[in-house]
Scaffold this motif. Structure first.
Motif, PDB file in Angstrom:
ATOM      1  N   ARG A   1       0.837  -1.195   0.000  1.00 34.17           N
ATOM      2  CA  ARG A   1       0.000   0.000   0.000  1.00 34.17           C
ATOM      3  C   ARG A   1       0.872   1.246   0.000  1.00 34.17           C
ATOM      4  NH1 ARG A   1      -5.019   1.976   1.296  1.00 34.17           N
ATOM      5  NH2 ARG A   1      -5.888  -0.060   1.818  1.00 34.17           N
ATOM      6  N   ALA A   2       0.509   2.211  -0.820  1.00 30.09           N
ATOM      7  CA  ALA A   2       1.191   3.501  -0.771  1.00 30.09           C
ATOM      8  C   ALA A   2       0.851   4.187   0.544  1.00 30.09           C
ATOM      9  CB  ALA A   2       0.743   4.366  -1.942  1.00 30.09           C
ATOM     10  N   GLY A   3       1.821   4.912   1.089  1.00 32.48           N
ATOM     11  CA  GLY A   3       1.608   5.609   2.352  1.00 32.48           C
ATOM     12  C   GLY A   3       2.912   5.742   3.089  1.00 32.48           C
ATOM     13  N   PHE A   4       2.827   6.274   4.304  1.00 34.58           N
ATOM     14  CA  PHE A   4       4.001   6.480   5.144  1.00 34.58           C
ATOM     15  C   PHE A   4       4.120   5.292   6.088  1.00 34.58           C
ATOM     16  CE2 PHE A   4       6.577   8.237   8.536  1.00 34.58           C
ATOM     17  CZ  PHE A   4       7.520   8.976   7.840  1.00 34.58           C
ATOM     18  N   ALA A   5       5.114   4.428   5.844  1.00 34.66           N
ATOM     19  CA  ALA A   5       5.295   3.206   6.621  1.00 34.66           C
ATOM     20  C   ALA A   5       6.188   3.485   7.823  1.00 34.66           C
ATOM     21  CB  ALA A   5       5.900   2.113   5.751  1.00 34.66           C
ATOM     22  N   ARG A   6       5.622   3.290   9.010  1.00 33.97           N
ATOM     23  CA  ARG A   6       6.380   3.440  10.261  1.00 33.97           C
ATOM     24  C   ARG A   6       5.648   2.630  11.316  1.00 33.97           C
ATOM     25  NH1 ARG A   6       7.157   9.433  11.994  1.00 33.97           N
ATOM     26  NH2 ARG A   6       4.884   9.280  12.120  1.00 33.97           N
ATOM     27  N   GLY A   7       6.388   1.866  12.090  1.00 32.72           N
ATOM     28  CA  GLY A   7       5.841   0.889  13.007  1.00 32.72           C
ATOM     29  C   GLY A   7       6.102  -0.490  12.447  1.00 32.72           C
ATOM     30  N   PHE A   8       6.976  -1.286  13.137  1.00 35.52           N
ATOM     31  CA  PHE A   8       7.493  -2.519  12.545  1.00 35.52           C
ATOM     32  C   PHE A   8       7.619  -3.574  13.633  1.00 35.52           C
ATOM     33  CE2 PHE A   8      11.433  -4.685  10.602  1.00 35.52           C
ATOM     34  CZ  PHE A   8      10.673  -5.447   9.727  1.00 35.52           C
ATOM     35  N   ALA A   9       7.008  -4.738  13.389  1.00 33.42           N
ATOM     36  CA  ALA A   9       7.169  -5.905  14.251  1.00 33.42           C
ATOM     37  C   ALA A   9       7.437  -7.109  13.358  1.00 33.42           C
ATOM     38  CB  ALA A   9       5.924  -6.130  15.108  1.00 33.42           C
ATOM     39  N   MET A  10       8.031  -8.160  13.944  1.00 34.71           N
ATOM     40  CA  MET A  10       8.361  -9.323  13.135  1.00 34.71           C
ATOM     41  C   MET A  10       8.245 -10.588  13.981  1.00 34.71           C
ATOM     42  SD  MET A  10      11.736  -9.932  10.750  1.00 34.71           S
ATOM     43  CE  MET A  10      12.821 -10.758  11.918  1.00 34.71           C
ATOM     44  N   THR A  11       7.391 -11.517  13.541  1.00 33.08           N
ATOM     45  CA  THR A  11       7.252 -12.812  14.181  1.00 33.08           C
ATOM     46  C   THR A  11       8.023 -13.843  13.359  1.00 33.08           C
ATOM     47  OG1 THR A  11       5.274 -13.496  12.955  1.00 33.08           O
ATOM     48  CG2 THR A  11       4.942 -12.104  14.910  1.00 33.08           C
ATOM     49  N   GLU A  12       7.907 -15.118  13.742  1.00 34.56           N
ATOM     50  CA  GLU A  12       8.554 -16.164  12.958  1.00 34.56           C
ATOM     51  C   GLU A  12       8.007 -16.229  11.537  1.00 34.56           C
ATOM     52  OE1 GLU A  12      11.132 -18.407  13.634  1.00 34.56           O
ATOM     53  OE2 GLU A  12      11.433 -16.934  15.225  1.00 34.56           O
ATOM     54  N   ASP A  13       6.726 -15.895  11.370  1.00 34.46           N
ATOM     55  CA  ASP A  13       6.074 -16.082  10.080  1.00 34.46           C
ATOM     56  C   ASP A  13       5.727 -14.792   9.349  1.00 34.46           C
ATOM     57  OD1 ASP A  13       5.987 -18.922  10.436  1.00 34.46           O
ATOM     58  OD2 ASP A  13       4.289 -18.641  11.794  1.00 34.46           O
ATOM     59  N   HIS A  14       5.660 -13.655  10.063  1.00 31.02           N
ATOM     60  CA  HIS A  14       5.109 -12.455   9.457  1.00 31.02           C
ATOM     61  C   HIS A  14       5.906 -11.197   9.789  1.00 31.02           C
ATOM     62  CE1 HIS A  14       1.520 -15.162   9.895  1.00 31.02           C
ATOM     63  NE2 HIS A  14       1.403 -14.814   8.622  1.00 31.02           N
ATOM     64  N   PHE A  15       5.894 -10.260   8.843  1.00 27.68           N
ATOM     65  CA  PHE A  15       6.211  -8.865   9.113  1.00 27.68           C
ATOM     66  C   PHE A  15       4.891  -8.169   9.430  1.00 27.68           C
ATOM     67  CE2 PHE A  15       9.328  -9.924   5.641  1.00 27.68           C
ATOM     68  CZ  PHE A  15      10.486  -9.856   6.410  1.00 27.68           C
ATOM     69  N   ILE A  16       4.901  -7.256  10.394  1.00 29.03           N
ATOM     70  CA  ILE A  16       3.716  -6.464  10.713  1.00 29.03           C
ATOM     71  C   ILE A  16       4.118  -5.001  10.635  1.00 29.03           C
ATOM     72  CG2 ILE A  16       1.903  -6.007  12.398  1.00 29.03           C
ATOM     73  CD1 ILE A  16       2.492  -8.824  13.526  1.00 29.03           C
ATOM     74  N   VAL A  17       3.430  -4.233   9.785  1.00 26.99           N
ATOM     75  CA  VAL A  17       3.857  -2.879   9.444  1.00 26.99           C
ATOM     76  C   VAL A  17       2.688  -1.912   9.616  1.00 26.99           C
ATOM     77  CG1 VAL A  17       4.804  -1.401   7.619  1.00 26.99           C
ATOM     78  CG2 VAL A  17       5.525  -3.797   7.789  1.00 26.99           C
ATOM     79  N   GLY A  18       2.956  -0.756  10.205  1.00 29.85           N
ATOM     80  CA  GLY A  18       1.984   0.319  10.251  1.00 29.85           C
ATOM     81  C   GLY A  18       2.169   1.245   9.055  1.00 29.85           C
ATOM     82  N   VAL A  19       1.079   1.585   8.389  1.00 26.58           N
ATOM     83  CA  VAL A  19       1.111   2.481   7.232  1.00 26.58           C
ATOM     84  C   VAL A  19       0.067   3.570   7.436  1.00 26.58           C
ATOM     85  CG1 VAL A  19       0.860   2.690   4.728  1.00 26.58           C
ATOM     86  CG2 VAL A  19       1.857   0.619   5.705  1.00 26.58           C
ATOM     87  N   SER A  20       0.448   4.820   7.211  1.00 28.67           N
ATOM     88  CA  SER A  20      -0.450   5.948   7.447  1.00 28.67           C
ATOM     89  C   SER A  20      -0.562   6.821   6.205  1.00 28.67           C
ATOM     90  CB  SER A  20       0.068   6.804   8.605  1.00 28.67           C
ATOM     91  OG  SER A  20       0.302   6.022   9.763  1.00 28.67           O
ATOM     92  N   VAL A  21      -1.672   7.546   6.114  1.00 26.27           N
ATOM     93  CA  VAL A  21      -1.820   8.527   5.046  1.00 26.27           C
ATOM     94  C   VAL A  21      -0.786   9.628   5.250  1.00 26.27           C
ATOM     95  CG1 VAL A  21      -3.338  10.285   4.072  1.00 26.27           C
ATOM     96  CG2 VAL A  21      -4.264   8.060   4.712  1.00 26.27           C
ATOM     97  N   PRO A  22       0.042   9.933   4.255  1.00 24.15           N
ATOM     98  CA  PRO A  22       1.013  11.024   4.420  1.00 24.15           C
ATOM     99  C   PRO A  22       0.288  12.345   4.671  1.00 24.15           C
ATOM    100  CG  PRO A  22       1.523   9.691   2.486  1.00 24.15           C
ATOM    101  CD  PRO A  22       0.161   9.277   2.948  1.00 24.15           C
ATOM    102  N   SER A  23       0.786  13.129   5.605  1.00 20.21           N
ATOM    103  CA  SER A  23       0.144  14.400   5.924  1.00 20.21           C
ATOM    104  C   SER A  23       1.163  15.349   6.519  1.00 20.21           C
ATOM    105  CB  SER A  23      -1.020  14.192   6.891  1.00 20.21           C
ATOM    106  OG  SER A  23      -0.595  13.536   8.058  1.00 20.21           O
ATOM    107  N   SER A  24       0.849  16.616   6.513  1.00 20.97           N
ATOM    108  CA  SER A  24       1.726  17.611   7.114  1.00 20.97           C
ATOM    109  C   SER A  24       1.762  17.413   8.626  1.00 20.97           C
ATOM    110  CB  SER A  24       1.251  19.022   6.768  1.00 20.97           C
ATOM    111  OG  SER A  24      -0.074  19.221   7.240  1.00 20.97           O
ATOM    112  N   ARG A  25       2.790  17.934   9.253  1.00 21.74           N
ATOM    113  CA  ARG A  25       3.020  17.691  10.671  1.00 21.74           C
ATOM    114  C   ARG A  25       1.817  18.079  11.540  1.00 21.74           C
ATOM    115  NH1 ARG A  25       7.707  16.629  12.769  1.00 21.74           N
ATOM    116  NH2 ARG A  25       8.865  17.562  11.042  1.00 21.74           N
TER     117      ARG A  25
END
Length: 283
Positions: free
Chosen positions: A207-231
């Motif tokens: 998905r297009a977006g701002f990717a930040r927030g990352f976890a990793m299990t034995e089987d999966h990557f887990i990623v947070g993605v947000s709509v890009p926006s001004s501060r």
């Protein structure tokens, strides 16, 4: 802004909230969000969320417990717990700040020196490389640098001596998050929308977006993605949690978080996380 954090059950998709209390807003901050929760970590007894100058502690049921009596820095980033200290990345001081029960220390990332922490007001003008993520793993400490325009990089320090032992250059652009499994280091290259590793692996994010927030299990990557926006608008807008198969890079599941604002950090509360190798907060 109503929520300090959201808690998502990846099996049922149920979403809970930790409410933002009036004491979490700092009226002395005028050029960025007065409440900006970021890093998450925990000790055996408390869960911590860093919020600008505050280190907030919560009980096992996620009820608010206390504000730790130390004044941190505006724009603090990721947290990690190690050896009795809550460590936070402080971009404006180019350092890590380690909060303990009896004292607080600061690790100067350039000078490779640990000294007592002195409470002070740093400035965004002092932010040289925008260090934002850290990982304690084995006998190493990894620290990721966004680095603004140039290629991002990752510094590797000896856990015992805090001496620099390696640097991973050209790690992508605007990187966030660190995880390690089997000697392989992983992170998000946010600007290029992919997960990378130090063995050359690249997994495109779906998905297009701002990717930040990352976890990793034995089987999966887990990623947070947000709509890009001004501060000034990052406290609202939509975000998603993506669950990605580690073997083939396939999107297994995507959970929508409408109106929650940007995901700043992401942790697994009840399972082992190679991006946060401490015992789970909930068992």
């Amino acid at each position: 802004m109503r929520s300090l954090a959201v808690v998502v059950d990846l099996r049922t998709r149920e979403v809970g909230h930790i409410d933002a209390r009036s004491g979490f807003f700092d009226p002395t901050i005028t050029e960025r969000a007065q409440c900006r929760p970021f890093g998450i970590t925990w000790s055996p007894s408390e869960l911590f969320i860093v919020n600008n100058r505050q280190l907030l502690a919560f009980e096992q049921d996620l009820s608010f417990g206390r504000a730790v009596p130390v004044r941190l820095q505006v724009n603090t980033h990721q947290l990690a717990y190690d050896a009795g200290r809550v460590w936070t990345v402080s971009p404006w001081t180019n350092s890590l700040i380690g909060v303990g029960d009896d004292d607080t220390v600061e690790f100067d990332l350039a000078a490779q020196a640990v000294r007592p922490y002195v409470e002070r007001d740093a400035s965004p003008a002092d932010d040289r490389w925008h260090y934002n993520s850290l990982l304690w793993h084995g006998d190493r400490l990894y620290v990721a640098a966004h680095a603004f325009g140039p290629a991002s990089f990752i510094k590797v320090y000896d856990r015992a001596t805090f001496r620099l032992v390696d640097v991973h250059p050209n790690a992508g652009h605007s990187i966030h998050g660190l995880a390690c499994r089997g000697g392989e280091l992983f992170w998000i290259s946010t600007r290029t929308r992919e997960i990378r590793s130090d063995r050359g692996r690249r997994v495109p994010l779906p998905r297009a977006g701002f990717a930040r927030g990352f976890a990793m299990t034995e089987d999966h990557f887990i990623v947070g993605v947000s709509v890009p926006s001004s501060r000034d608008k990052r406290h609202r807008g939509d975000s998603w949690i993506q669950v990605i198969d580690r073997c083939d890079g396939r999107l297994v599941e995507e959970i929508s978080l409408p109106g929650t604002g940007n995901v700043n950090d992401l942790r697994l509360l009840d399972g082992h996380d190679h991006a946060h190798p401490v015992p789970p907060f909930w068992t």
